[in-house]
Design an enzyme around this catalytic site. Sequence first.
Site, mmCIF file in Angstrom:
data_model
loop_
_atom_site.group_PDB
_atom_site.id
_atom_site.type_symbol
_atom_site.label_atom_id
_atom_site.label_comp_id
_atom_site.label_asym_id
_atom_site.label_seq_id
_atom_site.Cartn_x
_atom_site.Cartn_y
_atom_site.Cartn_z
ATOM 1 N N ASN A 73 0.856 -1.187 0.000
ATOM 2 C CA ASN A 73 0.000 0.000 0.000
ATOM 3 C C ASN A 73 0.894 1.241 0.000
ATOM 4 O OD1 ASN A 73 -1.807 2.044 0.509
ATOM 5 N ND2 ASN A 73 -2.398 1.327 2.557
ATOM 6 N N TRP A 74 0.986 1.885 -1.157
ATOM 7 C CA TRP A 74 1.906 3.031 -1.283
ATOM 8 C C TRP A 74 1.349 4.293 -0.635
ATOM 9 C CZ3 TRP A 74 4.030 2.990 -7.053
ATOM 10 C CH2 TRP A 74 4.685 1.780 -7.280
ATOM 11 N N LYS A 75 0.075 4.326 -0.321
ATOM 12 C CA LYS A 75 -0.571 5.519 0.257
ATOM 13 C C LYS A 75 -0.307 6.737 -0.650
ATOM 14 C CE LYS A 75 -0.289 3.236 4.667
ATOM 15 N NZ LYS A 75 -0.205 3.308 6.109
ATOM 16 N N HIS B 122 -9.674 0.762 4.842
ATOM 17 C CA HIS B 122 -8.379 1.010 5.503
ATOM 18 C C HIS B 122 -8.592 1.992 6.659
ATOM 19 C CE1 HIS B 122 -4.325 2.409 6.259
ATOM 20 N NE2 HIS B 122 -3.915 1.296 5.689
ATOM 21 N N GLU C 263 -7.008 4.468 7.652
ATOM 22 C CA GLU C 263 -6.856 5.890 7.315
ATOM 23 C C GLU C 263 -8.106 6.413 6.596
ATOM 24 O OE1 GLU C 263 -3.061 5.421 5.409
ATOM 25 O OE2 GLU C 263 -2.213 4.898 7.361
ATOM 26 N N GLU D 206 -5.388 -5.172 10.461
ATOM 27 C CA GLU D 206 -4.391 -4.135 10.696
ATOM 28 C C GLU D 206 -4.740 -3.384 11.984
ATOM 29 O OE1 GLU D 206 -2.432 -2.879 6.716
ATOM 30 O OE2 GLU D 206 -4.261 -1.738 6.957
ATOM 31 N N GLY E 90 2.147 2.177 10.718
ATOM 32 C CA GLY E 90 3.093 3.286 10.580
ATOM 33 C C GLY E 90 3.775 3.684 11.870
ATOM 34 N N SER F 119 3.154 -2.203 10.372
ATOM 35 C CA SER F 119 4.609 -2.263 10.589
ATOM 36 C C SER F 119 5.198 -3.636 10.305
ATOM 37 C CB SER F 119 4.961 -1.771 12.002
ATOM 38 O OG SER F 119 4.551 -0.430 12.171
ATOM 39 N N GLY G 48 2.792 -1.253 4.300
ATOM 40 C CA GLY G 48 2.813 0.173 3.978
ATOM 41 C C GLY G 48 4.244 0.635 3.732
ATOM 42 N N GLY G 49 4.848 1.224 4.747
ATOM 43 C CA GLY G 49 6.180 1.822 4.619
ATOM 44 C C GLY G 49 7.209 0.935 3.922
HETATM 45 P P1 PGA Z 1 2.633 0.201 7.635
HETATM 46 O O1 PGA Z 1 1.213 0.400 6.939
HETATM 47 O O2 PGA Z 1 3.215 -1.087 7.096
HETATM 48 O O3 PGA Z 1 3.442 1.399 7.214
HETATM 49 O O4 PGA Z 1 2.418 0.130 9.100
HETATM 50 C C1 PGA Z 1 0.359 -0.685 6.715
HETATM 51 C C2 PGA Z 1 -0.930 -0.214 6.094
HETATM 52 O O5 PGA Z 1 -1.398 0.888 6.431
HETATM 53 O O6 PGA Z 1 -1.526 -0.909 5.262
#
Ligand code: PGA
Length: 248
Positions: A10-12, A96, A98, A165, A171, A211, A232-233
Amino acid sequence: MSRQKFVAGNWKLNKTLSEGQELVSTILENLGDDSVTKIIFPPSVLISSLVNTVASAEHFFVGAQNCSEHESGAFTGEVSAAMLSSVGCKFVLVGHSERRQYFGETNSIASKKIKLALQNNLKVIYCVGERLTERKTNKHLEVVKTQITEALQSLDPANVIIAYEPVWAIGTGETATPAQAQEMHAHIRSVLENLFGADVAANTSLLYGGSCNAQNAKELFACADIDGGLIGGASLKADDFCKIIQSF
Ligand code: PGA
């Protein structure tokens, strides 16, 4: 029976077109021979171009981070499931944290999005997870049960994958322990069994996110009910993403 394995990135709100193309090209150059299904979720404006970049790669797909809850019409700025499908997008993330936190996405909105996505031949990764206060007050199992029940109960779950998640792990660099993740994944399977029966519960792929990285992926993916990760990251670096793919 063996469930399909997934690693999804997930590149956001990251990567321009040239940066995204470079990242995907480096990932493709470094992939080994494996049967893991890989999906990248770039910003929607890059999807069409990246679909071409991955076209000849095996088990490699492009997905969208969101889709509209509406089919079409006067909804400025929105992108519909049909539009995504028409440019070769194969998956969509729904729910998600967010989207829930910053854009007011509720379980009922998620349900509408999932329905439209499935109607348009997109597979769905539906994201669930509790907030820190909910875990601290021992409500995490109930919260996730409600998220799944309210969004999925009226739908055909055949093309739905669930990503657990925990919000406190996204994050933050703080990962759920394998024991915490496994407990929740087993719980999700029992929720699915109650809603849809034992076969659906046994065949639905469940991903862990929050994470997840090249260092901890192996022990998380070794858990009985974890079938891969939503990253994500660490999905923004080709080397880390490839290492995670090799963590099964
Ligand atoms: P993260 O994000 O790996 O940076 O914690 C995961 C996600 O939001 O899907």
